[in-house]
Design an enzyme around this catalytic site. Structure first.
Site, PDB file in Angstrom:
ATOM      1  N   HIS A 140       0.866  -1.180   0.000  1.00  0.00           N
ATOM      2  CA  HIS A 140       0.000   0.000   0.000  1.00  0.00           C
ATOM      3  C   HIS A 140       0.905   1.233   0.000  1.00  0.00           C
ATOM      4  O   HIS A 140       1.761   1.358   0.866  1.00  0.00           O
ATOM      5  CB  HIS A 140      -0.894   0.014   1.226  1.00  0.00           C
ATOM      6  CG  HIS A 140      -1.768  -1.204   1.344  1.00  0.00           C
ATOM      7  ND1 HIS A 140      -1.358  -2.377   1.926  1.00  0.00           N
ATOM      8  CD2 HIS A 140      -3.045  -1.411   0.942  1.00  0.00           C
ATOM      9  CE1 HIS A 140      -2.340  -3.271   1.896  1.00  0.00           C
ATOM     10  NE2 HIS A 140      -3.373  -2.707   1.311  1.00  0.00           N
ATOM     11  N   SER A 181      -7.442   3.407  -5.491  1.00  0.00           N
ATOM     12  CA  SER A 181      -7.501   3.650  -4.044  1.00  0.00           C
ATOM     13  C   SER A 181      -7.687   2.333  -3.306  1.00  0.00           C
ATOM     14  O   SER A 181      -8.112   1.329  -3.891  1.00  0.00           O
ATOM     15  CB  SER A 181      -8.662   4.588  -3.708  1.00  0.00           C
ATOM     16  OG  SER A 181      -9.904   3.881  -3.754  1.00  0.00           O
ATOM     17  N   ASP A 182      -7.396   2.340  -2.024  1.00  0.00           N
ATOM     18  CA  ASP A 182      -7.787   1.200  -1.204  1.00  0.00           C
ATOM     19  C   ASP A 182      -9.279   1.321  -0.906  1.00  0.00           C
ATOM     20  O   ASP A 182      -9.927   2.313  -1.239  1.00  0.00           O
ATOM     21  CB  ASP A 182      -6.952   1.154   0.080  1.00  0.00           C
ATOM     22  CG  ASP A 182      -6.781  -0.267   0.608  1.00  0.00           C
ATOM     23  OD1 ASP A 182      -7.660  -1.106   0.338  1.00  0.00           O
ATOM     24  OD2 ASP A 182      -5.785  -0.537   1.291  1.00  0.00           O
ATOM     25  N   TRP A 183      -9.819   0.308  -0.263  1.00  0.00           N
ATOM     26  CA  TRP A 183     -11.259   0.185  -0.014  1.00  0.00           C
ATOM     27  C   TRP A 183     -11.805   1.431   0.699  1.00  0.00           C
ATOM     28  O   TRP A 183     -11.501   1.674   1.864  1.00  0.00           O
ATOM     29  CB  TRP A 183     -11.502  -1.055   0.830  1.00  0.00           C
ATOM     30  CG  TRP A 183     -12.929  -1.400   1.108  1.00  0.00           C
ATOM     31  CD1 TRP A 183     -13.794  -0.708   1.906  1.00  0.00           C
ATOM     32  CD2 TRP A 183     -13.651  -2.538   0.633  1.00  0.00           C
ATOM     33  NE1 TRP A 183     -15.009  -1.329   1.954  1.00  0.00           N
ATOM     34  CE2 TRP A 183     -14.953  -2.470   1.188  1.00  0.00           C
ATOM     35  CE3 TRP A 183     -13.327  -3.611  -0.195  1.00  0.00           C
ATOM     36  CZ2 TRP A 183     -15.921  -3.443   0.923  1.00  0.00           C
ATOM     37  CZ3 TRP A 183     -14.293  -4.565  -0.448  1.00  0.00           C
ATOM     38  CH2 TRP A 183     -15.571  -4.481   0.106  1.00  0.00           C
ATOM     39  N   GLU A 184     -12.554   2.256  -0.034  1.00  0.00           N
ATOM     40  CA  GLU A 184     -13.188   3.467   0.497  1.00  0.00           C
ATOM     41  C   GLU A 184     -12.193   4.464   1.081  1.00  0.00           C
ATOM     42  O   GLU A 184     -12.568   5.337   1.867  1.00  0.00           O
ATOM     43  CB  GLU A 184     -14.246   3.124   1.553  1.00  0.00           C
ATOM     44  CG  GLU A 184     -15.443   2.366   0.991  1.00  0.00           C
ATOM     45  CD  GLU A 184     -16.551   2.162   2.009  1.00  0.00           C
ATOM     46  OE1 GLU A 184     -16.257   2.168   3.223  1.00  0.00           O
ATOM     47  OE2 GLU A 184     -17.706   2.007   1.589  1.00  0.00           O
TER      48      GLU A 184
END
Length: 561
Positions: free
Chosen positions: A19, A96-99
Site C-alpha cells: 500500500h 484507491s484502497d477500499w473506500e
C-alpha cells in the site's frame, strides 16, 4: 510473478503494488494508523521497494489507508503525483484502497465527499475502490471547472491502456473450457517445495533434526497440528480447507497410524483449558520424540488483527512446559503470521522450526524437513524480538552517541556525573533480538573465510567487487544464503549500522567450497540527504559477507574518493 513479462499472457494478471506508501510504519503497529516519516527516510527506506516494482513494469499501484505526515495517502500529491508520476514516470494507474477516498473525511482532511473527490483525483488516484465520490461528483466538478477534462482523460487513458495491454478488448472473458490447473500435481509439487524453502530452522541442539527415519514412534501435539483452515493463513476467502494436507495427515500417511500418536492438548491456540493436557502428556511419554505445533490461528493474523501482546496465545506456554518436562526430545514448530515473542518456550525445545502459515502443502513440506528429505535453507526476513518492549526492533537501525553494550542489562553502576554504564540498554532484557534478521540454520555447518576486495579505493563510476569463500564443513549437502552488508561510517546523515545490499544462494556439498563474488555499483551506496537530493558521499565504508545481519566474522573496509 503474477504479471509475468508481458501483460495479457494467458493465466497471468495485472499486478498491484501496495500500500503506497509508509503503511508498514504506523504508530503502535495498528492497521490504518497514522505515520510520520521524514522525507529523507521515506525516500531511503519506504519508497525503494515500490520504485523496484515500477522499474519491473508493475501495472497498478494502490494508495494506502494511512495518512503520511498529516496528508492521507489517497490524497497525497507528493507521493502520487510528484514522485510516482513525475520522478518515476509510472505509466500504469493508481487505484484507491477500499473506500480510502471518502475516508479522508473521517481523517479530518476533507469536509465532504465532493472535496474528497477533488483531492483524490488531483493527487493522482485514477480509480476509486468501492466508495462512489467519483461517480457522484466528478461530472459536476468538471462542469464547475474544479477538475480539468485533461485530468479525467489522463485517468481514463491510464486505465484503458492497462486493459488494452491485457488484451481485454480482444478477449474480455476467461476461457472456461480450459482444464483448471488448480491442485494439479505440478502445482502441488511447487507448493511443497515452497514450504521446504520458506520454513526457518531457528534451533537444532545436538543435531536433533533431522529425525531418524527408523524412529519407532513420534507424538504430534498442539492445536495447529491438524487445523487446515488456520494452515492456509489469512486472506484466503476462496481457500478450501478440505484440500489442505496438515502435518498430522502428512506424518500419518507416510508413517502409518501405529507410529504416530496424536493429542491436540488444546482445542485452539487461544484455549485456556488444560483439560487436554493429560492426553498430550501420555502421548509424549509413549513416543521417542515430540513435534509440538504451536503459534496463532489464522483469525489472529492479517488485516485488522493487531495484537498488543506477541506471546503465544492462550496457555500454549504451559503446554510446552509440561511436554518438555517429560524429558522427550522436543521439536517446536511455530505456525504464525507474524514474529512472536516465545523466548521462554524456545528454551524448552531442542529444535525449532518457524513455519509461518505454510498453506495447502504445509504438512508434506514440514514432514520432508523433519526427516531430512529436504534441508532447511530459509532465512528470516524480519527480526524476532525477545519481548514486546523491544519493538520496534530492526537490524538497520542508526547508532547513538552511547550505543548499547551487548548482553549488558541491569541498573547502571555509574551516576550522571560519572556515567559508567549509561548506554542505550534496557534494565531488564538484552538489547539483542531473540533471532536477528537474515538468521536461519540448516543441517550442516558453513565456514566463511578469505574476504577480498578487488579495490579498496573507488570512485563514483566504479563497481565494488567483494569475494569470499564459503565452505561446507558438515556432512550434508545444503543451500546457504550468503548475504552482503555495508555501512557508511560517517555521512551528512547518520546511516544505518548495516544495510543489506545483496544475497546469493548456493547448494554446497560436504567438504566443498564456493567462491562467492558480489558486484555492487558505487551508485547504490548513495542516499537522499535532508534536502532530498540523492548523493554518494566520499568516505570510509565497512563491508561484511555474512550468514545473517549479526554475523561479524568476515569484514573489510574500502573508501570512496
Amino acid at each position: 510473478g503474477f504479471q509475468g513479462d508481458t501483460l495479457g499472457t494467458p493465466g497471468l494478471m495485472a499486478a498491484c503494488a501496495k500500500h503506497f506508501v509508509g503503511y508498514g510504519a504506523s504508530e503502535d503497529g495498528k492497521d490504518y494508523q497514522t505515520t510520520w516519516i521524514p522525507e529523507p527516510e521515506l525516500r531511503n527506506t519506504y519508497l525503494p521497494p515500490f520504485k523496484a516494482a515500477v522499474d519491473a513494469g508493475v501495472a497498478t499501484i494502490m494508495s494506502a489507508f494511512n495518512d503520511l505526515n498529516g496528508i492521507p495517502t489517497s490524497g497525497n500529491e507528493l507521493t502520487l503525483n510528484q514522485i510516482l508520476r513525475k520522478e518515476w514516470r509510472f505509466g500504469g494507474f493508481v487505484v484507491s484502497d477500499w473506500e480510502s477516498v471518502t475516508q479522508m473525511i473521517t481523517h479530518g482532511y476533507c469536509v465532504n465527499e465532493k472535496e474528497a473527490a477533488i483531492k483524490a483525483i488531483r493527487a493522482g488516484v485514477d480509480m476509486e475502490m468501492v466508495s462512489k465520490s467519483y461517480l457522484n461528483n466528478l461530472e459536476q466538478l468538471v462542469a464547475e471547472g474544479k477538475v480539468s477534462v485533461s485530468r479525467i482523460d489522463d485517468a481514463v487513458r491510464r486505465i484503458l491502456r492497462v486493459k488494452f495491454r491485457m488484451g481485454l478488448f480482444n478477449q474480455p472473458y476467461a476461457d472456461t473450457t480450459q482444464r483448471s490447473l488448480i491442485f494439479s500435481p505440478d502445482h502441488l509439487a511447487v507448493a511443497r517445495r515452497v514450504v521446504q524453502q520458506s520454513v526457518v530452522l531457528l534451533k537444532n541442539d545436538q543435531q536433533l533434526l533431522p529425525l531418524s527415519r527408523d524412529i519407532r514412534k513420534i507424538a504430534i501435539i498442539g492445536p495447529l497440528a491438524d487445523a487446515p483452515a488456520d494452515q492456509m493463513g489469512c486472506w484466503v476467502f476462496d481457500g478450501r480447507p478440505g484440500d489442505v494436507i496438515t502435518p498430522l495427515k502428512a506424518f500419518t500417511d507416510s508413517m502409518g497410524n501405529n507410529r504416530v500418536i496424536y493429542a491436540s492438548g488444546l482445542r485452539s491456540s487461544r484455549d485456556t483449558s488444560d483439560a487436554g493436557f493429560a492426553q498430550a502428556l501420555a502421548a509424549a511419554r509413549s513416543a521417542d520424540a515430540v513435534l509440538l505445533f504451536a503459534g496463532e490461528e489464522s483469525v489472529l493474523s492479517g488485516e485488522a488483527r493487531c495484537r498488543a501482546f506477541l506471546d503465544l496465545p492462550g496457555i500454549q506456554d504451559r503446554l510446552i512446559n509440561a511436554v518438555a518436562a517429560t524429558g522427550k526430545p522436543l521439536v517446536l514448530v511455530v505456525m504464525a503470521g507474524r514474529p512472536l515473542t516465545f523466548e521462554k518456550a524456545a528454551a524448552k525445545a531442542r529444535a525449532i522450526l518457524y513455519a509461518w502459515h505454510p498453506g495447502t502443502m504445509g504438512g508434506p513440506g514440514i514432514y520432508d524437513l523433519v526427516f531430512g528429505y529436504a534441508a532447511p535453507s530459509a532465512k528470516l526476513t524480519i527480526t524476532i524480538p525477545r519481548t514486546i518492549g523491544q519493538v520496534p526492533i530492526y537490524y538497520c537501525h542508526k547508532n547513538t552517541g552511547r550505543p548499547p553494550i551487548e548482553k549488558a542489562f541491569g541498573i547502571p553502576t555509574g551516576t550522571p556525573q560519572n556515567p559508567i554504564g549509561y548506554n542505550s540498554n534496557f534494565l531488564d532484557v538484552s538489547v539483542t533480538p531473540c533471532y536477528p534478521f537474515g538468521f536461519g540454520l540448516t543441517y550442516t555447518q558453513f565456514e566463511y573465510s578469505d574476504i577480498a576486495l578487488a579495490d579498496t579505493s573507488l570512485s563514483l563510476n566504479d563497481t565494488l567487487l567483494v569475494s569470499a569463500t564459503v565452505r561446507n564443513t558438515g556432512t550434508r549437502t545444503a543451500d546457504e544464503v550468503i548475504q552482503l552488508y555495508i555501512r557508511d561510517m560517517a555521512a551528512s546523515l547518520i546511516r544505518p549500522v548495516r544495510e543489506l545490499k545483496g544475497f546469493q544462494k548456493f547448494a554446497i556439498e560436504p567438504g566443498q567450497q564456493k567462491r562467492v563474488v558480489f558486484k555492487l555499483p558505487v551508485y547504490e551506496l548513495g542516499f537522499y540527504n535532508n534536502e532530498n537530493k540523492f548523493l554518494v558521499e566520499p568516505g570510509r565504508f565497512t563491508v561484511w559477507v555474512s550468514a545473517h545481519s549479526a554475523d561479524d566474522r568476515l569484514k573489510a573496509e574500502f573508501r570512496i574518493e
